[in-house]
Design a protein around this motif. Structure first.
Motif, PDB file in Angstrom:
ATOM      1  N   GLN A  46      -6.579   5.796   6.356  1.00  0.00           N
ATOM      2  CA  GLN A  46      -6.857   6.217   4.980  1.00  0.00           C
ATOM      3  C   GLN A  46      -6.819   5.063   3.988  1.00  0.00           C
ATOM      4  O   GLN A  46      -6.938   5.267   2.782  1.00  0.00           O
ATOM      5  CB  GLN A  46      -5.862   7.304   4.560  1.00  0.00           C
ATOM      6  N   TYR A  47      -6.668   3.829   4.480  1.00  0.00           N
ATOM      7  CA  TYR A  47      -6.704   2.675   3.593  1.00  0.00           C
ATOM      8  C   TYR A  47      -8.101   2.566   3.000  1.00  0.00           C
ATOM      9  O   TYR A  47      -9.098   2.877   3.642  1.00  0.00           O
ATOM     10  CB  TYR A  47      -6.414   1.387   4.364  1.00  0.00           C
ATOM     11  N   ASP A  49       3.701   5.279   3.845  1.00  0.00           N
ATOM     12  CA  ASP A  49       3.345   6.669   4.128  1.00  0.00           C
ATOM     13  C   ASP A  49       1.831   6.887   4.214  1.00  0.00           C
ATOM     14  O   ASP A  49       1.380   7.957   4.606  1.00  0.00           O
ATOM     15  CB  ASP A  49       3.945   7.595   3.078  1.00  0.00           C
ATOM     16  N   VAL A  50       1.040   5.854   3.888  1.00  0.00           N
ATOM     17  CA  VAL A  50      -0.416   5.970   3.947  1.00  0.00           C
ATOM     18  C   VAL A  50      -0.886   5.546   5.345  1.00  0.00           C
ATOM     19  O   VAL A  50      -0.658   4.411   5.753  1.00  0.00           O
ATOM     20  CB  VAL A  50      -1.095   5.078   2.878  1.00  0.00           C
ATOM     21  N   GLN A  61      -7.971  -2.427   0.810  1.00  0.00           N
ATOM     22  CA  GLN A  61      -6.672  -2.473   1.465  1.00  0.00           C
ATOM     23  C   GLN A  61      -6.807  -2.909   2.926  1.00  0.00           C
ATOM     24  O   GLN A  61      -6.011  -3.721   3.415  1.00  0.00           O
ATOM     25  CB  GLN A  61      -5.971  -1.117   1.378  1.00  0.00           C
ATOM     26  N   VAL A 120       0.837  -1.200   0.000  1.00  0.00           N
ATOM     27  CA  VAL A 120       0.000   0.000   0.000  1.00  0.00           C
ATOM     28  C   VAL A 120       0.871   1.249   0.000  1.00  0.00           C
ATOM     29  O   VAL A 120       0.589   2.226  -0.679  1.00  0.00           O
ATOM     30  CB  VAL A 120      -0.955   0.001   1.222  1.00  0.00           C
TER      31      VAL A 120
END
Length: 73
Positions: free
Chosen positions: A32-33, A27-28, A37, A24
């Motif tokens: 916010q997935y 940094d995410v 995800q 993914v």
């Protein structure tokens, strides 16, 4: 009833989580997935946990085994 995680199981679950996070992007933020995800995270960690439980209950069985249960004779 859940079982406490052994150190081996904890490492397996963290490795599974890291693998998905690597795909993914580290940094995410988890919040916010996308749903897909997040589902990948849940599936990866659950599979790692279940594999560690199977290994603990029957150390002769590996993930490479074609069947989980031996054939009764």
């Amino acid at each position: 009833m859940t079982q406490p995680l052994s150190h081996q199981a904890q490492r397996a679950c963290l490795q599974a989580l890291a693998s998905v996070a690597d795909r993914v992007g580290f940094d995410v933020p988890l919040a916010q997935y996308t749903q897909a995800q997040a589902t990948q995270v849940v599936e990866a960690v659950t599979c790692a946990y279940e594999a560690s439980i199977r290994q603990r209950s029957n150390p002769r069985v590996s993930d490479d085994a074609p069947f989980d249960d031996p054939i009764p004779f």
